[in-house]
Design an enzyme around this catalytic site. Structure first.
Site, PDB file in Angstrom:
ATOM      1  N   GLU A 189      -2.356 -95.391  -5.023  1.00 43.47           N
ATOM      2  CA  GLU A 189      -1.048 -95.650  -4.406  1.00 43.47           C
ATOM      3  C   GLU A 189      -0.783 -97.149  -4.312  1.00 43.47           C
ATOM      4  OE1 GLU A 189      -1.826 -93.668  -0.716  1.00 43.47           O
ATOM      5  OE2 GLU A 189      -0.937 -91.797  -1.393  1.00 43.47           O
ATOM      6  N   GLU A 266      -1.368 -85.487  -4.391  1.00 41.82           N
ATOM      7  CA  GLU A 266      -1.715 -85.349  -2.965  1.00 41.82           C
ATOM      8  C   GLU A 266      -0.586 -84.582  -2.306  1.00 41.82           C
ATOM      9  OE1 GLU A 266      -2.694 -88.903  -0.775  1.00 41.82           O
ATOM     10  OE2 GLU A 266      -4.140 -89.582  -2.272  1.00 41.82           O
TER      11      GLU A 266
END
Ligand SMILES: *[C@@H]1O[C@H](CO)[C@@H](O)[C@H](O)[C@H]1NC(C)=O
Ligand SMILES: *[C@@H]1O[C@H](CO)[C@@H](O)[C@H](O)[C@H]1NC(C)=O
Ligand SMILES: *[C@@H]1O[C@H](CO)[C@@H](O)[C@H](O)[C@H]1NC(C)=O
Ligand SMILES: *[C@@H]1O[C@H](CO)[C@@H](O)[C@H](O)[C@H]1NC(C)=O
Ligand SMILES: *[C@@H]1O[C@H](CO)[C@@H](O)[C@H](O)[C@H]1NC(C)=O
Ligand SMILES: *[C@@H]1O[C@H](CO)[C@@H](O)[C@H](O)[C@H]1NC(C)=O
Ligand SMILES: *[C@@H]1O[C@H](CO)[C@@H](O)[C@H](O)[C@H]1NC(C)=O
Ligand SMILES: *[C@@H]1O[C@H](CO)[C@@H](O)[C@H](O)[C@H]1NC(C)=O
Length: 657
Positions: A189, A266
């Protein structure tokens, strides 16, 4: 039109870059073991929809890896997404701990293969994960010129060294070599944090040199995160809400070499718990609407054969010891010891209602009979309440101090986790508010001559002012607890980037009023070794403990396994340890550091894996209680078969938030 061009480009990329079948591969030389075209992942040439779940080996006792993997497979998953914790593998610079069973991540991945699971590897070097410092080892802060998550030689060098050693363990487990690793994630991320493509490109190149399988990036599903985190030649994927995320991926990722099938890397099943009187534990058990949404989202993703998913977490496990991370939100917010925020497989490995709901949902999309039976749950053990007796005050167990004119940080002393006691003997009379360096890092218990004067805690928006008055020869003692390093910081956050200021202990000078105090003894307290209970007559009587009760005290007690537990399965000994009268501290069983406890909640008991317990001889519980003088009842401990979550007011600051 555009679609066809993209597909062709991706297909070309797939055959030119990733077609590296090993000589041992049974597939034809033209078929890469794992690749993808514009719409589909292809395993040995056949479409492969990834139905994944996040499960981090270093958060699960290694003896239970197979059990948890079996359960993940029996929920209908075909893939495991593990984060790898660099700080555990290289706790000091140049060390390498993969030969310890708990850090043998290759064994975990081999076990996954034996259980019929493929693996999408998430090695970091930064992993976030509500883990201390986002997985970075604390010693990085001591490398001159090193800036984490940046294009910076010292950092890239340390990262390369770690990734090279890790690849040494895992290379043979890639699908190209007959193993089960399908893909490797680049960073984590990154787009939420920055947009330095030179940095993310350098990491891509390091990983390309080490692994043969495709690489991917995983970012939040909005424009700036996708643009910041993606890099040419690497498949760009998203996390969070799948519908908006997939749309954003297809809208904002335009480089054909970053496109391919969709993966929600996710998909969140709730958010992690943090300590605090006002933070309640929330669970899907009380939120049927959330479960309805999960089912809708699974239907949405799996109903579309070009999309894949990974549940974060399918099994959260435990931030044992000092593993938890923290956030800086103009105050420190600290993740609990439990990393189970109602995951389908609970902290103790038992299956939940959510597990069965998800299993039924997944079953609609996979061949009938292809999901194995669910392993049986054995009941957890309950242990009747037993006494904990004071054995020694913490301040009587200190080793040799390091003496400096000005205080130095925990990391400068070579310590990564735990506590430090800073001690100063006054040379002139001084009184006023204590300032423990630039800011409290993180919870500072203030004593004068062994009497507690207050707590300066960065978890409060407005930490209390602690005022002291010292005469010459008075001893000022600051016991500083490292509550866990910041693991996540997003650009756009109005607060400082404390991910890049990980140092604990005291940073800067200690002042009282406006007077600087010089001359400090430093006692490192990593709690690697615990004091033992006295064998013969106790050196201290109860009056002694009474006199020292405003400083931390070690308590000890023992229990034996109840005789009606006859199963030889270690899981039959799993329990949740509660220290009902305890205020705040650290608990150990047979020397194993279970983690932090704190009466404010919401966590009120600590997972004890049966693997650390002994049958036939007493099991020893040691508790370091930081505030024995606040305890109203007798210190006891007990093992709960079923845990409860609740909150209490904070005795150190009733109105603090
Ligand atoms: C990708 O591969 C799948 C499975 O072979 C095939 O059905 C699909 O048409 C391919 N897509 C493209 C865009 O080539
Ligand atoms: C690179 O990293 C290795 C391993 O961490 C270390 O031993 C070495 O000194 C570093 N070299 C440079 C130039 O930073
Ligand atoms: C869980 O609780 C926190 C506050 O304790 C809240 O911010 C969050 O929205 C809740 N719900 C979910 C689904 O995590
Ligand atoms: C599957 O997802 C892709 C990408 O979002 C979309 O183009 C396609 O229409 C979807 N297919 C179905 C059947 O929903
Ligand atoms: C952060 O907290 C301090 C007080 O502790 C306050 O003065 C400051 O305005 C806060 N900053 C923001 C951005 O909220
Ligand atoms: C602590 O003292 C400072 C002045 O020294 C004052 O500005 C601040 O409001 C005080 N904080 C609290 C929580 O009382
Ligand atoms: C053992 O005995 C306790 C207390 O009587 C009981 O609660 C527990 O269920 C029993 N456990 C087993 C495995 O029989
Ligand atoms: C201990 O007892 C006192 C007096 O009854 C009460 O004010 C305090 O809140 C109690 N502390 C805890 C931690 O329960």
């Amino acid at each position: 039109m555009l679609f066809t061009k993209i597909a062709a480009a991706v297909a070309l990329l797939a055959t030119t870059t990733y077609a590296t079948p090993s000589p041992s591969s049974t597939a034809s030389a033209a078929t890469p073991a794992f690749t993808y075209n514009a719409t589909t992942f292809l395993l040995h040439g056949k479409p492969y929809q990834i139905i994944g779940g996040q499960m981090d080996p270093q958060r699960i006792p290694y003896q239970y890896w197979r059990d948890r993997l079996k359960r993940a497979r029996a929920m209908g998953l075909n893939t495991i997404f593990p984060y790898i914790f660099w700080d555990h593998l290289e706790p000091t610079q140049g060390a390498w701990t993969a030969d310890q069973p708990q850090n043998d991540v290759a064994a975990y991945i081999r076990t996954a293969q034996e259980e019929g699971l493929t693996v999408v590897l998430r090695p970091g070097p930064y992993i976030c994960g509500e883990h201390d410092f986002g997985g970075f080892p604390a010693w990085l802060s001591q490398v001159p010129g090193l800036v984490v998550r940046d294009y910076n030689q010292p950092y890239l060098n340390a990262s390369k060294s770690y990734l090279t050693k890790l690849a040494g363990e895992l290379k043979d487990l890639q699908v190209t070599n007959g193993g089960n690793i399908l893909m490797v994630q680049v960073e984590n991320e990154y787009g939420s944090f920055g947009e330095n493509h030179q940095y993310i490109g350098a990491l891509r190149d390091i990983l390309k040199g080490l692994f043969d399988v495709p690489l991917y990036t995983n970012d939040g599903g909005v424009d700036f995160t996708l643009e910041g985190g993606s890099i040419p030649g690497v498949l760009a994927e998203i996390d969070g809400d799948p519908s908006s995320g997939f749309n954003a991926r297809d809208m904002y990722i335009t480089d054909p070499s970053e496109l391919g099938p969709l993966l929600d890397g996710e998909y969140y099943t709730y958010a992690p718990d943090q300590w605090g009187s006002y933070n309640s534990h929330n669970s899907t058990e009380r939120d049927p609407q959330a479960v309805t949404q999960f089912v809708k989202d699974i239907d949405y993703v799996l109903g579309n054969k070009s999309a894949s998913i990974s549940f974060y977490m399918v099994h959260g496990g435990t931030n044992f010891g000092f593993d938890n991370g923290a956030l800086w939100q103009n105050r420190t917010t600290v993740f609990t010891t439990s990393y189970d925020y109602s995951a389908p497989i609970d902290e103790s490995g038992r299956t939940t209602n959510l597990y069965h709901t998800m299993r039924e949902t997944i079953a609609k999309y996979v061949p009938k009979g292809s999901i194995p039976d669910v392993p049986e749950d054995v009941p957890r053990m309950a242990v009747p309440e037993f006494q904990l007796k004071p054995i020694v005050p913490l301040f009587n167990t200190l080793g040799k101090p390091t003496t400096k004119a000005s205080p130095v940080t925990m990391e400068a002393l070579g310590e990564s986790y735990g506590f430090i006691l800073y001690e100063h003997t006054a040379t002139f009379p001084v009184s006023g508010v204590v300032h423990p360096g630039d800011r409290p890092r993180d919870r500072v218990l203030v004593y004068v001559n062994g009497v507690r004067k207050g707590v300066i805690d960065s978890q409060y928006q407005h930490p209390l002012n602690v005022t002291v008055s010292l005469k010459p020869r008075d001893k000022l003692q600051l016991l500083v607890e490292n509550l866990g390093r910041v693991d996540y910081y997003s650009r756009g956050n109005p607060y400082a980037d404390y991910l890049r200021q990980p140092e604990k202990g005291i940073v800067g000078d200690v002042t009282i009023g406006n007077k600087k105090l010089s001359g400090w003894d430093h006692y490192s307290i990593p709690l690697d070794d615990l004091p033992s209970a006295p064998q013969g007559p106790h050196p201290y009587d109860s009056e002694y403990f009474h006199q020292h009760q405003s400083t931390p005290i070690f308590y000890q007690g023992t229990f034996t396994i109840p005789s009606n537990i006859t199963s030889s399965d270690p899981a039959a000994l799993d329990t949740y340890l509660a220290v009902p009268a305890g205020i705040k501290g650290q608990a150990f069983v047979n020397g194993f550091n279970l983690g932090r406890y704190w009466l404010v909640g919401p966590q009120q008991s600590l997972y004890v894996p049966g693997t650390v317990l002994k049958r036939g001889s007493p099991n020893e519980v040691v508790v370091l209680e930081l505030e024995p003088d606040h305890i109203n009842a007798t210190m006891t401990a007990k093992g709960l078969g079923d845990r409860v979550w609740f909150n209490n007011p904070d005795p150190d600051c009733l109105r603090c938030v």
